[in-house]
Design a protein around this motif. Structure first.
Motif, PDB file in Angstrom:
ATOM      1  N   LEU A  73      -0.503   3.914 -18.485  1.00  0.00           N
ATOM      2  CA  LEU A  73      -1.155   3.187 -19.595  1.00  0.00           C
ATOM      3  C   LEU A  73      -1.376   1.734 -19.220  1.00  0.00           C
ATOM      4  N   ARG A  74      -2.291   1.101 -19.945  1.00  0.00           N
ATOM      5  CA  ARG A  74      -2.425  -0.336 -19.742  1.00  0.00           C
ATOM      6  C   ARG A  74      -1.381  -1.094 -20.553  1.00  0.00           C
ATOM      7  N   GLY A  75      -1.153  -0.652 -21.817  1.00  0.00           N
ATOM      8  CA  GLY A  75      -0.315  -1.445 -22.725  1.00  0.00           C
ATOM      9  C   GLY A  75      -1.149  -2.541 -23.343  1.00  0.00           C
ATOM     10  N   ASP A  76      -0.570  -3.202 -24.330  1.00  0.00           N
ATOM     11  CA  ASP A  76      -1.292  -4.291 -24.990  1.00  0.00           C
ATOM     12  C   ASP A  76      -0.728  -5.622 -24.538  1.00  0.00           C
ATOM     13  N   THR A 121       8.701   6.268 -24.192  1.00  0.00           N
ATOM     14  CA  THR A 121       7.797   5.110 -24.207  1.00  0.00           C
ATOM     15  C   THR A 121       8.349   3.951 -23.369  1.00  0.00           C
ATOM     16  N   TYR A 122       7.444   3.011 -23.101  1.00  0.00           N
ATOM     17  CA  TYR A 122       7.753   1.854 -22.246  1.00  0.00           C
ATOM     18  C   TYR A 122       7.220   0.617 -22.947  1.00  0.00           C
ATOM     19  N   HIS A 137       6.620   6.865 -19.733  1.00  0.00           N
ATOM     20  CA  HIS A 137       5.377   6.115 -19.904  1.00  0.00           C
ATOM     21  C   HIS A 137       5.507   4.897 -18.986  1.00  0.00           C
ATOM     22  N   TYR A 180      -6.728  -2.651 -15.938  1.00  0.00           N
ATOM     23  CA  TYR A 180      -6.879  -1.480 -16.819  1.00  0.00           C
ATOM     24  C   TYR A 180      -6.048  -0.310 -16.307  1.00  0.00           C
ATOM     25  N   ALA A 181      -5.850   0.656 -17.226  1.00  0.00           N
ATOM     26  CA  ALA A 181      -5.041   1.827 -16.863  1.00  0.00           C
ATOM     27  C   ALA A 181      -5.642   2.576 -15.670  1.00  0.00           C
ATOM     28  N   THR A 208     -12.879  -1.413 -27.544  1.00  0.00           N
ATOM     29  CA  THR A 208     -14.229  -1.018 -27.100  1.00  0.00           C
ATOM     30  C   THR A 208     -14.982  -0.357 -28.249  1.00  0.00           C
ATOM     31  N   HIS A 261     -10.846   3.279 -29.457  1.00  0.00           N
ATOM     32  CA  HIS A 261      -9.890   2.200 -29.145  1.00  0.00           C
ATOM     33  C   HIS A 261     -10.485   0.886 -29.651  1.00  0.00           C
ATOM     34  N   LYS A 290     -10.606   6.928 -15.719  1.00  0.00           N
ATOM     35  CA  LYS A 290      -9.176   7.219 -15.503  1.00  0.00           C
ATOM     36  C   LYS A 290      -9.009   8.623 -14.901  1.00  0.00           C
ATOM     37  N   HIS A 345     -15.006   4.727 -19.794  1.00  0.00           N
ATOM     38  CA  HIS A 345     -13.727   4.171 -19.327  1.00  0.00           C
ATOM     39  C   HIS A 345     -12.663   5.265 -19.224  1.00  0.00           C
ATOM     40  N   PHE A 384      -8.285   8.206 -27.307  1.00  0.00           N
ATOM     41  CA  PHE A 384      -8.309   7.668 -28.669  1.00  0.00           C
ATOM     42  C   PHE A 384      -9.403   8.338 -29.505  1.00  0.00           C
TER      43      PHE A 384
HETATM   44  P1  FAD Z   1      -7.163   1.408 -20.850  1.00  0.00           P
HETATM   45  O1  FAD Z   1      -7.585   2.776 -20.515  1.00  0.00           O
HETATM   46  O2  FAD Z   1      -7.085   0.413 -19.745  1.00  0.00           O
HETATM   47  O3  FAD Z   1      -8.155   0.876 -21.992  1.00  0.00           O
HETATM   48  C1  FAD Z   1      -7.852  -0.322 -22.698  1.00  0.00           C
HETATM   49  C2  FAD Z   1      -9.157  -0.872 -23.270  1.00  0.00           C
HETATM   50  O4  FAD Z   1      -9.941  -1.408 -22.193  1.00  0.00           O
HETATM   51  C3  FAD Z   1     -10.031   0.185 -23.940  1.00  0.00           C
HETATM   52  O5  FAD Z   1     -10.712  -0.439 -25.012  1.00  0.00           O
HETATM   53  C4  FAD Z   1     -10.996   0.580 -22.840  1.00  0.00           C
HETATM   54  O6  FAD Z   1     -12.204   1.123 -23.341  1.00  0.00           O
HETATM   55  C5  FAD Z   1     -11.214  -0.760 -22.144  1.00  0.00           C
HETATM   56  N1  FAD Z   1     -11.565  -0.632 -20.721  1.00  0.00           N
HETATM   57  C6  FAD Z   1     -11.060   0.261 -19.834  1.00  0.00           C
HETATM   58  N2  FAD Z   1     -11.636   0.060 -18.620  1.00  0.00           N
HETATM   59  C7  FAD Z   1     -12.496  -0.979 -18.751  1.00  0.00           C
HETATM   60  C8  FAD Z   1     -13.370  -1.670 -17.848  1.00  0.00           C
HETATM   61  N3  FAD Z   1     -13.476  -1.328 -16.562  1.00  0.00           N
HETATM   62  N4  FAD Z   1     -14.104  -2.705 -18.339  1.00  0.00           N
HETATM   63  C9  FAD Z   1     -14.015  -3.085 -19.654  1.00  0.00           C
HETATM   64  N5  FAD Z   1     -13.195  -2.457 -20.549  1.00  0.00           N
HETATM   65  C10 FAD Z   1     -12.437  -1.428 -20.099  1.00  0.00           C
HETATM   66  N6  FAD Z   1       1.766   1.251 -25.296  1.00  0.00           N
HETATM   67  C11 FAD Z   1       2.927   0.746 -24.805  1.00  0.00           C
HETATM   68  O7  FAD Z   1       3.080  -0.465 -24.723  1.00  0.00           O
HETATM   69  N7  FAD Z   1       3.948   1.570 -24.375  1.00  0.00           N
HETATM   70  C12 FAD Z   1       3.833   2.919 -24.430  1.00  0.00           C
HETATM   71  O8  FAD Z   1       4.764   3.637 -24.041  1.00  0.00           O
HETATM   72  C13 FAD Z   1       2.630   3.491 -24.941  1.00  0.00           C
HETATM   73  N8  FAD Z   1       2.462   4.821 -25.004  1.00  0.00           N
HETATM   74  C14 FAD Z   1       1.274   5.339 -25.459  1.00  0.00           C
HETATM   75  C15 FAD Z   1       1.111   6.724 -25.457  1.00  0.00           C
HETATM   76  C16 FAD Z   1      -0.081   7.279 -25.899  1.00  0.00           C
HETATM   77  C17 FAD Z   1      -0.256   8.775 -25.885  1.00  0.00           C
HETATM   78  C18 FAD Z   1      -1.129   6.438 -26.372  1.00  0.00           C
HETATM   79  C19 FAD Z   1      -2.396   7.037 -26.882  1.00  0.00           C
HETATM   80  C20 FAD Z   1      -0.966   5.059 -26.381  1.00  0.00           C
HETATM   81  C21 FAD Z   1       0.226   4.492 -25.904  1.00  0.00           C
HETATM   82  N9  FAD Z   1       0.423   3.111 -25.853  1.00  0.00           N
HETATM   83  C22 FAD Z   1       1.598   2.589 -25.363  1.00  0.00           C
HETATM   84  C23 FAD Z   1      -0.596   2.197 -26.368  1.00  0.00           C
HETATM   85  C24 FAD Z   1      -1.601   1.747 -25.268  1.00  0.00           C
HETATM   86  O9  FAD Z   1      -0.942   1.100 -24.221  1.00  0.00           O
HETATM   87  C25 FAD Z   1      -2.594   0.785 -25.937  1.00  0.00           C
HETATM   88  O10 FAD Z   1      -3.315   1.451 -26.938  1.00  0.00           O
HETATM   89  C26 FAD Z   1      -3.555   0.074 -24.993  1.00  0.00           C
HETATM   90  O11 FAD Z   1      -4.335  -0.860 -25.764  1.00  0.00           O
HETATM   91  C27 FAD Z   1      -4.561   0.989 -24.323  1.00  0.00           C
HETATM   92  O12 FAD Z   1      -3.986   1.589 -23.255  1.00  0.00           O
HETATM   93  P2  FAD Z   1      -4.863   2.510 -22.256  1.00  0.00           P
HETATM   94  O13 FAD Z   1      -3.907   3.031 -21.281  1.00  0.00           O
HETATM   95  O14 FAD Z   1      -5.723   3.434 -23.005  1.00  0.00           O
HETATM   96  O15 FAD Z   1      -5.763   1.357 -21.576  1.00  0.00           O
END
Ligand code: FAD
Length: 298
Positions: free
Chosen positions: A106-109, A48-49, A77, A123-124, A156, A153, A169, A165, A149
Motif C-alpha cells: 500500500l501507499r498509506g496516507d 495493518t501497518y 500490510h 505510489y503503491a 483521484t 479513491h 499496480k 493507476h 476502491f
Molecule cells: P496508490 O495505489 O498509490 O494510490 C493512491 C492515490 O494515488 C490514488 O488516488 C491513485 O489513483 C493515485 N495514483 C496512483 N498512481 C498514480 C500516479 N502514477 N500518478 C498520479 N496519481 C497516482 N493504510 C494504512 O496506513 N495502513 C494499512 O494497513 C492500510 N491497509 C489498507 C488495506 C486495504 C484493503 C485498503 C483498501 C486500504 C488500506 N489502507 C491502509 C489505506 C491506504 O493506504 C490509503 O487509502 C491510501 O490513500 C491509498 O493507498 P493505495 O495503496 O491504494 O495507494
C-alpha cells in the motif's frame, strides 16, 4: 502459500483483518479473538501497518507470533509513504527469513501535517515493483496484494485514471486486489466490471465492515475518507433511536445481506474488517449458514 493459489481453488474465500494491539492486555484479547475466528477457517488473516512506520515493530511482531504460534496464514500490510528503499528492504528481508509468503502493498496516507512524508516510493505501484525485484534478487517469491476502491479513491476524482493507476499496480506484479469497505454492493459490481474492461484480471476480494456502533460509523467515515453510506442503511440505523444493541443488530444484519448477495454474485472472496472483535464475524458466518463456528472447533 500464495494468496493467488488459495484464490484459484474452488469457491469464494473469507479473510479477516486485524490491527496490532497497543498493550499486552490488548494482545491477549486479540489472540482470544483470533483463536475464536480460526473456527471460521479463514483463508488468511492480514495485519495493518501504521503509515510511515508507526506500527512497524507491532505489525512485524504480531505477524511473526501468528506464524510461530498458530496455523494462521498471516499477511502483513506494508505502506511505503515516508519509507526509504533501505527500510523496506530490511523489513522484507526479515519477513522472508520468517517465511512470510504474501505482502499487502500500500501507499498509506501522508501525515495530515504534511511534514516528513517523503520517501523513495511515491505510489503503491512503485512498492509493488520493488517487492517483485526484491523477490527475484533474494529468491523469495512474495505474493502481492494491493488496495482497490469501489467507491473511488478521494485522491483521484477521475475514475478512468484511477483504474489506470490500479492497473499499473497489477502490471507491476500484484496478484490480487482487496477492496476498501463499501456499503452498496452495486459499487463493487460496477468496480469489478470496470476492472474487467480495463484488463485488470486478478481476483478481487470484497471488503466488508459491519457497523456495530454509531461511534464506529463516524470513525469509518473519517478513516475511509469518501465512504458512501447509502440512505437505506442510514434509515435503518435512524430507527434504532440511538439504542446501541439495536444499532449493532441492524449493522450485522446489513453486512450479512451484503455478504449473501456477494456470494450469489460469484465474488472471489470476502475480507471482513473485524476491528479485533470476533462476535459480529461469527454471527455473520452463522447467518450465512457457511459453517457452524462451534461445530468446527479443531
Ligand atoms: P496508490 O495505489 O498509490 O494510490 C493512491 C492515490 O494515488 C490514488 O488516488 C491513485 O489513483 C493515485 N495514483 C496512483 N498512481 C498514480 C500516479 N502514477 N500518478 C498520479 N496519481 C497516482 N493504510 C494504512 O496506513 N495502513 C494499512 O494497513 C492500510 N491497509 C489498507 C488495506 C486495504 C484493503 C485498503 C483498501 C486500504 C488500506 N489502507 C491502509 C489505506 C491506504 O493506504 C490509503 O487509502 C491510501 O490513500 C491509498 O493507498 P493505495 O495503496 O491504494 O495507494
Amino acid at each position: 502459500m500464495h494468496i493467488r493459489d488459495i484464490l484459484s481453488g474452488p469457491g469464494p474465500k473469507f479473510s479477516f483483518e486485524y490491527f496490532p494491539p497497543k498493550s499486552p492486555e490488548a494482545a491477549e484479547s486479540l489472540f482470544r479473538t483470533i483463536t475464536e475466528l480460526q473456527r471460521c477457517d479463514p483463508a488468511f488473516v492480514s495485519v495493518t501497518y501504521g503509515a510511515g512506520g508507526t506500527t512497524r515493530g507491532a505489525t512485524h511482531g504480531l505477524v511473526l507470533r501468528l506464524l510461530q504460534e498458530t496455523r494462521v496464514n498471516a499477511i502483513p500490510h506494508l505502506t511505503c509513504v515516508g519509507h526509504t528503499e533501505a527500510e523496506i528492504s530490511s523489513l522484507l528481508e526479515s519477513y522472508a527469513v520468517a517465511g512470510v509468503s504474501n505482502i499487502l502493498a500500500l501507499r498509506g496516507d501522508p501525515p495530515k501535517s504534511g511534514g516528513g512524508a517523503k520517501g523513495d516510493f511515491p505510489y503503491a505501484a512503485d512498492l509493488v515493483g520493488f517487492i517483485r525485484r526484491f523477490s527475484e534478487r533474494h529468491g523469495h517469491d512474495f505474493g502481492i496484494g494491493v488496495a482497490g476502491f469501489p467507491e473511488g479513491h478521494p485522491g483521484t476524482p477521475n475514475r478512468m485514471l484511477e483504474i489506470d493507476h490500479l492497473k499499473a499496480k497489477v502490471d507491476a506484479g500484484a496478484d490480487y486486489i482487496c477492496t476498501q469497505m463499501f456499503f452498496h454492493n452495486g459499487d463493487f459490481y460496477d468496480f469489478r466490471d470496470r476492472c474487467e474492461l480495463a484488463g485488470v484480471r486478478v481476483p478481487i476480494l470484497a471488503g466488508i465492515m459491519p457497523v456495530t456502533s454509531l461511534a464506529g460509523l463516524n470513525r469509518m467515515s473519517e478513516l475511509a475518507a469518501g465512504a458512501r453510506f447509502p440512505a437505506r442503511l442510514l434509515r435503518l440505523l435512524a430507527r434504532a433511536n440511538g439504542d446501541d444493541a439495536v444499532v449493532r443488530r441492524i449493522g450485522v444484519h446489513y453486512a450479512t445481506t451484503q455478504c449473501a448477495d456477494l456470494l450469489d454474485h460469484e465474488v472471489a472472496g470476502i475480507h471482513l474488517y473485524t476491528l479485533n472483535q470476533s462476535s459480529a464475524t461469527v454471527e455473520i458466518f452463522h447467518s450465512l449458514g457457511l459453517r457452524s463456528p462451534e461445530a468446527a472447533v479443531s
